[in-house]
Design an enzyme around this catalytic site. Structure first.
Site, PDB file in Angstrom:
ATOM      1  N   GLY A 169      58.354  48.196  25.020  1.00 44.85           N
ATOM      2  CA  GLY A 169      58.392  47.569  26.346  1.00 44.85           C
ATOM      3  C   GLY A 169      59.802  47.053  26.549  1.00 44.85           C
ATOM      4  O   GLY A 169      60.730  47.807  26.840  1.00 44.85           O
TER       5      GLY A 169
ATOM      6  N   LYS B 196      52.657  39.665  19.219  1.00 44.85           N
ATOM      7  CA  LYS B 196      53.547  38.738  19.921  1.00 44.85           C
ATOM      8  C   LYS B 196      53.603  37.363  19.243  1.00 44.85           C
ATOM      9  O   LYS B 196      54.586  36.646  19.370  1.00 44.85           O
ATOM     10  CB  LYS B 196      53.099  38.555  21.373  1.00 44.85           C
ATOM     11  CG  LYS B 196      53.390  39.723  22.301  1.00 44.85           C
ATOM     12  CD  LYS B 196      54.824  39.775  22.729  1.00 44.85           C
ATOM     13  CE  LYS B 196      55.100  40.626  23.962  1.00 44.85           C
ATOM     14  NZ  LYS B 196      54.414  41.899  24.057  1.00 44.85           N
TER      15      LYS B 196
ATOM     16  N   SER C  10      49.647  47.634  18.533  1.00 45.39           N
ATOM     17  CA  SER C  10      50.379  46.399  18.825  1.00 45.39           C
ATOM     18  C   SER C  10      49.501  45.267  19.351  1.00 45.39           C
ATOM     19  O   SER C  10      49.870  44.104  19.236  1.00 45.39           O
ATOM     20  CB  SER C  10      51.493  46.706  19.825  1.00 45.39           C
ATOM     21  OG  SER C  10      50.984  47.464  20.907  1.00 45.39           O
TER      22      SER C  10
HETATM   23  C1  LIG Z   1      54.617  43.105  24.380  1.00 44.19           C
HETATM   24  C2  LIG Z   1      53.814  44.230  23.882  1.00 44.19           C
HETATM   25  C3  LIG Z   1      54.386  45.474  23.551  1.00 44.19           C
HETATM   26  C4  LIG Z   1      55.861  45.755  23.730  1.00 44.19           C
HETATM   27  O1  LIG Z   1      56.675  44.929  22.951  1.00 44.19           O
HETATM   28  P1  LIG Z   1      58.215  44.733  23.316  1.00 44.19           P
HETATM   29  O2  LIG Z   1      58.720  43.800  22.291  1.00 44.19           O
HETATM   30  O3  LIG Z   1      58.291  44.178  24.714  1.00 44.19           O
HETATM   31  O4  LIG Z   1      58.839  46.099  23.252  1.00 44.19           O
HETATM   32  C5  LIG Z   1      53.565  46.460  23.053  1.00 44.19           C
HETATM   33  N1  LIG Z   1      52.243  46.270  22.921  1.00 44.19           N
HETATM   34  C6  LIG Z   1      51.653  45.111  23.221  1.00 44.19           C
HETATM   35  C7  LIG Z   1      50.185  44.989  23.022  1.00 44.19           C
HETATM   36  C8  LIG Z   1      52.412  44.044  23.713  1.00 44.19           C
HETATM   37  O5  LIG Z   1      51.811  42.887  24.010  1.00 44.19           O
END
Ligand SMILES: *Cc1c(COP(=O)(O)O)cnc(C)c1O
Length: 320
Positions: A176, A51, A301
């Protein structure tokens, strides 16, 4: 519209601010899946998730355009990322969180010098408050996914992967609101159109799956998936058309599959990921898309977990 050149510009802006995260491999995971798996390790990114890429790109632009403060409405990874980059750039950040926000997450925001404002329990209450606070303070509200600078920043994960794993033929990306996967699609499909990109989503948070099936943005009611980074109720107005144009497939995984993948990753690979990342691994292990013998890159992620919650993320023991 976001293009490859926007992602390339973001990559320049982010130089020296973010880590180029490592790509890890695991012989055990390869054996279990029957593929070569490359783990793009954004759980080792500063602030513990990808993020920061989008947030930093957006906040850098906002400061250049005169913003004196930034706000966000998130008690999770986005809130931490916005607090961190604001402090790095020397401006205040106000992060609006729900009244029942997890104390560990609030402490993390404060540790990055973010000011925490409590408001309501739903995002429908928090977002207008964060926008209002930005307006009152000559500031910029940083949305979590549906903004060109956010999408471009997240897309830098894709550019790094093209360099780090040129042999990859498939990418598996948790979805997400879709900022991460929309950015990655924008980058990689412009460079390598035949690279397959598969979204991974929890069965009980299947708003992107339903939206793709219906060919229009479709919302779901609140969900309690353990993958709390994927609890968004619908894909974004900007992200969704990018998925419609470029995405090669979407795989749904059950809560049990997420828990099994989480346990495997922590126990066997020793990587403390969060359940949202385990969704990508669960999709690979599910056999729900054709994959034998492939070079698959999975996006880990993020890795922010409240250690007190670990037990909830583990499968229940079989009765002996
Ligand atoms: C926000 C997030 C996602 C999803 O990302 P999007 O851009 O909302 O699709 C996936 N994994 C983690 C750890 C996140 O913080």
């Amino acid at each position: 519209m976001v293009s490859l050149s926007d992602v390339q510009k973001a990559q320049k802006e982010l130089k020296g601010i973010i880590h180029q995260t490592p790509v890890l491999t695991s012989a055990l995971l390869d054996a279990k899946s029957g593929n070569r798996i490359h783990l793009k390790s954004e759980h080792l990114q500063k602030t513990g998730s990808f993020k920061l890429r989008g947030a930093a790109n957006a906040v850098i632009h906002a400061v250049r355009e005169g913003a004196r403060l930034v706000t966000a409405a998130s008690s999770g990874n986005h809130g931490q990322a916005v607090a961190y980059i604001a402090a790095e750039l020397g401006i205040p950040a106000i992060i609006v969180v729900p009244e029942d926000a997890n104390r560990v997450k609030v402490a993390a925001i404060k540790a990055y010098n973010g000011e925490v404002v409590y408001c309501g329990t739903t995002s429908a209450e928090r977002i207008p408050r964060a926008i209002q606070l930005a307006e009152e303070n000559n500031g910029f509200y940083v949305p979590p996914y549906d903004h060109p600078h956010i999408i471009a920043g997240q897309g830098t994960v894709g550019l790094e992967l093209l360099d780090q794993v040129p042999e990859a033929d498939t990418l598996v990306v948790p979805v997400g609101g879709g900022g991460l996967i929309a950015g990655i699609l924008t980058a990689v499909k412009a460079v390598k159109p035949h690279l397959r990109v598969i979204a991974a989503e929890p069965e009980i948070a299947n708003d992107t799956y339903l939206s793709l099936a219906a060919n229009r943005i479709t919302a779901i009611q609140g969900t309690e998936t353990i993958a709390d980074g994927l609890r968004t109720s619908q894909p974004g107005d900007l992200t969704f058309p990018i998925l419609q144009e470029h995405l090669d497939g979407i795989v749904l995984v059950s809560e049990d599959e997420i828990k099994e993948a989480f346990q495997f990753m922590v126990e066997r690979t020793k990587q403390l990921i969060e359940p949202s990342s385990a969704v990508a691994i669960a999709a690979i292990l599910s056999g729900k898309f054709e994959a034998a013998g492939k070079n698959i890159a999975a996006i880990l992620s993020g890795g922010n977990v409240d250690l007190r919650q670990l037990e909830q993320f583990l499968p229940t023991l079989p009765e002996s």
